[in-house]
Design an enzyme around this catalytic site. Structure first.
Site, mmCIF file in Angstrom:
data_model
loop_
_atom_site.group_PDB
_atom_site.id
_atom_site.type_symbol
_atom_site.label_atom_id
_atom_site.label_comp_id
_atom_site.label_asym_id
_atom_site.label_seq_id
_atom_site.Cartn_x
_atom_site.Cartn_y
_atom_site.Cartn_z
ATOM 1 N N THR A 1 17.260 88.427 32.182
ATOM 2 C CA THR A 1 17.493 87.744 33.451
ATOM 3 C C THR A 1 18.308 86.493 33.126
ATOM 4 O O THR A 1 18.495 86.158 31.956
ATOM 5 C CB THR A 1 16.160 87.303 34.081
ATOM 6 O OG1 THR A 1 15.517 86.404 33.178
ATOM 7 C CG2 THR A 1 15.238 88.483 34.358
ATOM 8 N N ALA B 1 13.781 85.307 29.215
ATOM 9 C CA ALA B 1 13.593 84.300 30.265
ATOM 10 C C ALA B 1 14.378 83.063 29.844
ATOM 11 O O ALA B 1 14.151 82.516 28.758
ATOM 12 C CB ALA B 1 12.109 83.979 30.412
ATOM 13 N N VAL C 1 12.780 83.776 24.585
ATOM 14 C CA VAL C 1 13.329 82.581 25.234
ATOM 15 C C VAL C 1 14.861 82.587 25.098
ATOM 16 O O VAL C 1 15.402 82.643 23.992
ATOM 17 C CB VAL C 1 12.735 81.291 24.614
ATOM 18 C CG1 VAL C 1 13.330 80.063 25.286
ATOM 19 C CG2 VAL C 1 11.215 81.295 24.740
ATOM 20 N N LYS C 2 15.499 82.551 26.264
ATOM 21 C CA LYS C 2 16.966 82.628 26.280
ATOM 22 C C LYS C 2 17.528 81.201 26.282
ATOM 23 O O LYS C 2 17.213 80.401 27.168
ATOM 24 C CB LYS C 2 17.380 83.391 27.534
ATOM 25 C CG LYS C 2 18.699 84.099 27.434
ATOM 26 C CD LYS C 2 18.858 85.016 28.638
ATOM 27 C CE LYS C 2 20.251 85.536 28.740
ATOM 28 N NZ LYS C 2 20.492 86.157 30.034
ATOM 29 N N VAL C 3 18.357 80.917 25.292
ATOM 30 C CA VAL C 3 18.828 79.544 25.049
ATOM 31 C C VAL C 3 20.366 79.544 25.020
ATOM 32 O O VAL C 3 20.966 80.389 24.354
ATOM 33 C CB VAL C 3 18.284 79.035 23.682
ATOM 34 C CG1 VAL C 3 18.745 77.625 23.403
ATOM 35 C CG2 VAL C 3 16.769 79.148 23.623
#
Ligand code: E4P
Length: 217
Positions: free
Chosen positions: A27, A60, A86-88
Site C-alpha cells: 500500500t 505499510a 515497514v515501507k520507508v
C-alpha cells in the site's frame, strides 16, 4: 517470483487472494486515500484487516521524513502484526532508519527507488525489500525493466540479500519482463494480474472444446 497486490481495496485484495497465488500486499498513502481511509486509527485498523485477509507480507508506509519520526512510526506499524513490513522512503533519514530497523529485527521495504545507486545504498542498510518504480520510470522516457535487470545483476554479483520488489507495474507485460529481468517480487494492480490470463487462442480453443464436448454428451 512472489506476487503482491498493489492496492488498499479490500475487494480487490480478496479477489486476488482467492486465486491462491497471492504472497502479499503493498500500500502507499495515495492508495489509502483512494479508499477514503482517514485518521490514524482507521489507517491502523485497515492494515490489521489486510493482515487478517492475506497470509503474507503487508507493506505499510511511514509518512514521517525524519529519523526519529520514521522509527517511532515504523515501530507502531510493526506492532500491528508480525507480517507488517515497514515501507520507508529512499531519503537520507530513511536509509538511517532502515539500518536501525534492520539492527532491531523489523523488516523494511525501501520505496521510491529510481536508480542503481539508491538500490546499493538500501541493500547496504539492510532493507528486506527494494521497490524500484517501473511504470513511473517508463512514464519518464527511461526503461524501468532495464533498471530491474541492472539491480538484479549488482545484487547477484555482490551477494546482497535484499529482495527486488518491482513496483509501479502498469500492465501484464511488465510482470513478464520483470520476471525475466530477475525481480524477486512483483507488486501489481489486480487488472495486471488478471491480464496474465488473457490469450485469444485460449478463448477460441476453449469455445471449440466446449462445442465439441456437446457431441460427446
Ligand atoms: C508500491 O509499492 C508503490 O507505491 C506503487 O506501486 C506505486 O505505483 P504507481 O506508480 O502506479 O503510483
Amino acid at each position: 517470483m512472489k506476487f503482491f497486490i498493489d492496492t488498499a481495496n479490500l475487494d480487490q485484495i480478496k479477489e486476488a487472494n482467492e486465486l491462491g497465488i497471492l504472497d502479499g500486499v503493498t500500500t502507499n498513502p495515495s492508495l489509502m486515500a483512494k479508499e477514503g481511509i482517514k485518521g490514524q486509527e482507521a489507517i491502523m485498523n485497515h492494515y490489521k484487516t489486510i493482515c487478517e485477509l492475506v497470509d503474507g507480507d503487508i507493506s505499510a508506509e511511514v509518512i514521517s521524513t525524519d529519523f526519529d519520526g520514521i522509527v517511532e512510526e515504523g515501530k507502531k506499524l510493526a506492532d500491528i502484526h508480525p507480517n507488517i513490513v515497514v515501507k520507508v522512503p529512499m531519503i537520507k533519514d530513511g536509509i538511517k532508519a532502515i539500518k536501525w530497523f534492520s539492527d532491531n529485527g523489523i523488516r523494511t521495504n525501501c520505496t521510491l527507488v529510481f536508480s542503481a545507486g539508491q538500490a546499493i545504498l538500501a541493500a547496504k542498510a539492510g532493507a528486506t525489500y527494494l521497490s524500484p518504480f517501473i511504470g513511473r520510470i517508463d512514464d519518464s522516457n527511461w526503461d524501468g525493466v532495464d533498471l530491474i535487470a541492472q539491480i538484479s545483476h549488482i545484487y547477484s554479483i555482490q551477494g546482497f540479500k535484499t529482495e527486488i520488489l518491482a513496483a509501479s507495474i502498469r500492465n501484464a507485460l511488465h510482470i513478464v519482463k520483470c520476471a525475466e529481468a530477475g525481480a524477486d517480487v512483483c507488486t501489481c494492480p489486480l487488472d495486471s494480474i488478471l491480464g496474465l490470463l488473457k490469450h485469444p487462442l485460449t478463448d477460441i480453443g476453449l469455445a471449440k472444446f466446449l462445442e465439441d464436448a456437446k457431441k460427446t454428451q
